[in-house]
Write an enzyme that holds these catalytic residues in place. Structure first.
Site, PDB file in Angstrom:
ATOM      1  CG  HIS A 108      89.557  76.128  35.144  1.00  0.00           C
ATOM      2  ND1 HIS A 108      90.615  75.381  33.740  1.00  0.00           N
ATOM      3  CD2 HIS A 108      90.363  77.746  34.694  1.00  0.00           C
ATOM      4  CE1 HIS A 108      91.065  76.318  33.517  1.00  0.00           C
ATOM      5  NE2 HIS A 108      90.059  78.088  33.582  1.00  0.00           N
ATOM      6  CG  LEU A 201     100.696  61.932  25.440  1.00  0.00           C
ATOM      7  CD1 LEU A 201      99.582  61.688  24.885  1.00  0.00           C
ATOM      8  CD2 LEU A 201     102.259  60.780  25.825  1.00  0.00           C
ATOM      9  CB  ALA A 218     101.904  62.917  32.778  1.00  0.00           C
TER      10      ALA A 218
HETATM   11  C1  BV8 Z   1      88.352  84.276  31.891  1.00  0.00           C
HETATM   12  C2  BV8 Z   1      86.036  74.145  32.690  1.00  0.00           C
HETATM   13  C3  BV8 Z   1      88.243  86.798  31.271  1.00  0.00           C
HETATM   14  C4  BV8 Z   1      85.812  72.854  33.870  1.00  0.00           C
HETATM   15  C5  BV8 Z   1      87.467  74.976  31.763  1.00  0.00           C
HETATM   16  C6  BV8 Z   1      93.804  85.956  26.846  1.00  0.00           C
HETATM   17  C7  BV8 Z   1      93.214  86.335  27.939  1.00  0.00           C
HETATM   18  C8  BV8 Z   1      91.582  85.682  29.079  1.00  0.00           C
HETATM   19  C9  BV8 Z   1      91.555  85.430  28.716  1.00  0.00           C
HETATM   20  C10 BV8 Z   1      91.054  85.005  26.844  1.00  0.00           C
HETATM   21  C11 BV8 Z   1      91.963  84.836  26.301  1.00  0.00           C
HETATM   22  N1  BV8 Z   1      91.784  85.062  25.341  1.00  0.00           N
HETATM   23  C12 BV8 Z   1      90.627  84.221  24.920  1.00  0.00           C
HETATM   24  C13 BV8 Z   1      89.770  83.915  26.588  1.00  0.00           C
HETATM   25  C14 BV8 Z   1      88.657  83.961  26.913  1.00  0.00           C
HETATM   26  C15 BV8 Z   1      88.865  82.508  27.062  1.00  0.00           C
HETATM   27  C16 BV8 Z   1      89.999  81.150  26.228  1.00  0.00           C
HETATM   28  O1  BV8 Z   1      90.905  81.296  26.561  1.00  0.00           O
HETATM   29  N2  BV8 Z   1      89.716  80.461  25.571  1.00  0.00           N
HETATM   30  C17 BV8 Z   1      90.614  79.529  24.475  1.00  0.00           C
HETATM   31  C18 BV8 Z   1      89.406  78.640  23.863  1.00  0.00           C
HETATM   32  C19 BV8 Z   1      90.524  80.728  23.639  1.00  0.00           C
HETATM   33  N3  BV8 Z   1      89.117  82.719  28.351  1.00  0.00           N
HETATM   34  C20 BV8 Z   1      88.007  82.406  29.405  1.00  0.00           C
HETATM   35  O2  BV8 Z   1      87.040  82.192  29.047  1.00  0.00           O
HETATM   36  C21 BV8 Z   1      88.912  82.346  30.875  1.00  0.00           C
HETATM   37  N4  BV8 Z   1      88.419  83.134  31.817  1.00  0.00           N
HETATM   38  O3  BV8 Z   1      89.505  85.052  30.696  1.00  0.00           O
HETATM   39  O4  BV8 Z   1      87.843  85.044  32.020  1.00  0.00           O
HETATM   40  C22 BV8 Z   1      87.141  87.814  32.279  1.00  0.00           C
HETATM   41  C23 BV8 Z   1      87.389  88.513  33.177  1.00  0.00           C
HETATM   42  C24 BV8 Z   1      87.227  89.502  33.794  1.00  0.00           C
HETATM   43  C25 BV8 Z   1      85.938  89.580  34.408  1.00  0.00           C
HETATM   44  C26 BV8 Z   1      85.195  87.845  34.504  1.00  0.00           C
HETATM   45  C27 BV8 Z   1      85.903  87.385  32.738  1.00  0.00           C
HETATM   46  C28 BV8 Z   1      88.102  81.260  31.639  1.00  0.00           C
HETATM   47  C29 BV8 Z   1      88.983  79.853  30.850  1.00  0.00           C
HETATM   48  C30 BV8 Z   1      88.427  78.465  32.280  1.00  0.00           C
HETATM   49  C31 BV8 Z   1      87.704  77.703  30.962  1.00  0.00           C
HETATM   50  N5  BV8 Z   1      86.892  76.557  31.661  1.00  0.00           N
HETATM   51  N6  BV8 Z   1      87.406  74.481  31.793  1.00  0.00           N
HETATM   52  C32 BV8 Z   1      85.396  71.966  33.216  1.00  0.00           C
HETATM   53  O5  BV8 Z   1      84.395  71.918  32.205  1.00  0.00           O
HETATM   54  O6  BV8 Z   1      86.293  71.081  33.514  1.00  0.00           O
HETATM   55  S1  BV8 Z   1      88.785  75.700  30.807  1.00  0.00           S
HETATM   56  C33 BV8 Z   1      89.063  73.646  29.951  1.00  0.00           C
HETATM   57  O7  BV8 Z   1      89.656  74.076  29.390  1.00  0.00           O
HETATM   58  C34 BV8 Z   1      89.172  72.662  31.209  1.00  0.00           C
HETATM   59  O8  BV8 Z   1      89.450  72.799  32.100  1.00  0.00           O
HETATM   60  C35 BV8 Z   1      91.193  72.897  30.906  1.00  0.00           C
HETATM   61  O9  BV8 Z   1      91.909  73.250  31.880  1.00  0.00           O
HETATM   62  C36 BV8 Z   1      90.921  73.824  29.906  1.00  0.00           C
HETATM   63  C37 BV8 Z   1      92.560  73.387  29.294  1.00  0.00           C
HETATM   64  O10 BV8 Z   1      92.509  72.337  28.679  1.00  0.00           O
HETATM   65  P1  BV8 Z   1      94.253  71.352  28.395  1.00  0.00           P
HETATM   66  O11 BV8 Z   1      93.924  71.387  30.214  1.00  0.00           O
HETATM   67  O12 BV8 Z   1      94.643  71.724  28.401  1.00  0.00           O
HETATM   68  O13 BV8 Z   1      93.638  69.524  27.956  1.00  0.00           O
HETATM   69  P2  BV8 Z   1      93.633  69.656  26.697  1.00  0.00           P
HETATM   70  O14 BV8 Z   1      92.565  68.693  26.243  1.00  0.00           O
HETATM   71  O15 BV8 Z   1      93.205  70.887  25.818  1.00  0.00           O
HETATM   72  O16 BV8 Z   1      94.618  69.392  26.603  1.00  0.00           O
HETATM   73  C38 BV8 Z   1      95.713  67.932  27.240  1.00  0.00           C
HETATM   74  C39 BV8 Z   1      97.009  67.727  26.876  1.00  0.00           C
HETATM   75  O17 BV8 Z   1      97.052  66.895  27.411  1.00  0.00           O
HETATM   76  C40 BV8 Z   1      97.370  68.172  25.425  1.00  0.00           C
HETATM   77  O18 BV8 Z   1      99.213  68.851  25.141  1.00  0.00           O
HETATM   78  C41 BV8 Z   1      98.151  66.612  25.272  1.00  0.00           C
HETATM   79  O19 BV8 Z   1      99.128  66.544  24.385  1.00  0.00           O
HETATM   80  C42 BV8 Z   1      98.362  66.290  27.065  1.00  0.00           C
HETATM   81  N7  BV8 Z   1      98.758  64.645  27.085  1.00  0.00           N
HETATM   82  C43 BV8 Z   1      97.129  64.216  27.088  1.00  0.00           C
HETATM   83  N8  BV8 Z   1      97.421  62.527  27.296  1.00  0.00           N
HETATM   84  C44 BV8 Z   1      99.097  62.653  28.534  1.00  0.00           C
HETATM   85  C45 BV8 Z   1      99.096  64.314  28.291  1.00  0.00           C
HETATM   86  N9  BV8 Z   1     100.666  65.052  28.518  1.00  0.00           N
HETATM   87  C46 BV8 Z   1     101.331  63.950  29.687  1.00  0.00           C
HETATM   88  N10 BV8 Z   1     100.554  62.516  29.347  1.00  0.00           N
HETATM   89  C47 BV8 Z   1      99.409  61.903  28.807  1.00  0.00           C
HETATM   90  N11 BV8 Z   1      99.167  60.870  28.892  1.00  0.00           N
END
Ligand code: BV8
Length: 227
Positions: A108, A201, A218
């Site tokens: 990303h 978590l 983690a």
């Molecule tokens: C794309 C930018 C296509 C940087 C981010 C199906 C297939 C393909 C695409 C899609 C699909 N369905 C929907 C889509 C579109 C979309 C998508 O997925 N939307 C979601 C909301 C439904 N995907 C996209 O748009 C992607 N691109 O598909 O392109 C394409 C094809 C051809 C040509 C062109 C394009 C692009 C996705 C990337 C978007 N950018 N970030 C930034 O600002 O940081 S994503 C963003 O969310 C973050 O980068 C992060 O990586 C991502 C996921 O979040 P997590 O890392 O999981 O973090 P989160 O807070 O959600 O969860 C934290 C976890 O940690 C929890 O589970 C928690 O319990 C745990 N935790 C907390 N503390 C601890 C812990 N675990 C252990 N120890 C702890 N202490």
């Protein structure tokens, strides 16, 4: 882990939570403070580049001052000591895996890098980027954060899919499994015969796809899993 020869590790924001960096979807997380549509899409940047730069400037400064935690350090040890392949893929943009000494694939992008929207030149981003910043290569005023926004194709996908399809152990650490295509990697690994383990978590949106689960922070679970 003992009998594995080719490991793929996918990390998400949860691995950096104990380094003081906010996650996205936990209580009070980044998406509670900003709508994705306002700060993490190309349309958002076209509409309000100043807001988007301020969102990433704040995170870039915070990440630059953050330190890797025992989870990042354990993965670097695993990579350096394991007598097989360890491909580390991160969804994170904070640079903490490198600070811990690991080799990592940034799918990303990275807060520390800037990208020219015109000529695709990349360079080390200044601490704070601003609207109209020029590209050092083509001099166009088209600098943007080198971040993969929603609707944009993640980086290094071919290399990542090759590794996922040929690994015998797939581990996901600290990710909610809500963002694709990263959230789909576990299924891909499973159908290609890999064992799968989730370190988190709590349960995630893709917990059902993992054969093993290690619940806990983690900074505790990853060193125990690695060592
Ligand atoms: C794309 C930018 C296509 C940087 C981010 C199906 C297939 C393909 C695409 C899609 C699909 N369905 C929907 C889509 C579109 C979309 C998508 O997925 N939307 C979601 C909301 C439904 N995907 C996209 O748009 C992607 N691109 O598909 O392109 C394409 C094809 C051809 C040509 C062109 C394009 C692009 C996705 C990337 C978007 N950018 N970030 C930034 O600002 O940081 S994503 C963003 O969310 C973050 O980068 C992060 O990586 C991502 C996921 O979040 P997590 O890392 O999981 O973090 P989160 O807070 O959600 O969860 C934290 C976890 O940690 C929890 O589970 C928690 O319990 C745990 N935790 C907390 N503390 C601890 C812990 N675990 C252990 N120890 C702890 N202490």
């Amino acid at each position: 882990m003992r009998q594995a020869k080719r490991i793929v590790v996918l990390t998400g924001a949860g691995i950096s939570a104990e380094s003081g960096l906010g996650t996205f979807r936990d209580e009070g997380g980044l998406w509670a403070q900003h709508r994705i549509e306002d700060v993490a899409t190309p349309e958002a940047f076209a509409r309000n580049p100043d807001l988007v730069h301020r969102f990433y400037n704040a995170r870039r400064i915070q990440a630059a001052e953050a330190h890797p935690n025992p989870a990042h350090e354990a993965l670097a040890r695993l990579q350096n000591a394991f007598d097989g392949d360890v491909t580390l893929v991160t969804q994170n943009v904070d640079g903490l895996h490198e600070k811990a000494g690991a080799q990592v694939i940034h799918m990303h992008g990275e807060l520390a890098r800037a990208l020219c929207a015109d000529c695709a030149h990349r360079w080390d981003a200044p601490r704070e980027m601003s609207v109209g910043e020029t590209c050092p290569a083509c001099h166009a005023p088209s600098a943007r954060p080198d971040i993969v926004w929603f609707g944009e194709m993640p980086y290094h996908m071919e290399r990542i899919i090759d590794a996922v399809q040929s690994c015998d152990l797939f581990a996901a650490i600290g990710t909610s499994g809500q963002v694709y295509p990263a959230a789909g990697f576990v299924e891909e690994a499973r159908v290609c015969g890999a064992d799968t383990v989730e370190l988190n978590l709590r349960d995630s949106d893709t917990s059902h796809a993992f054969t093993d689960h290690i619940i806990g922070p983690a900074s505790k679970t990853v060193p125990a899993w690695v060592d």
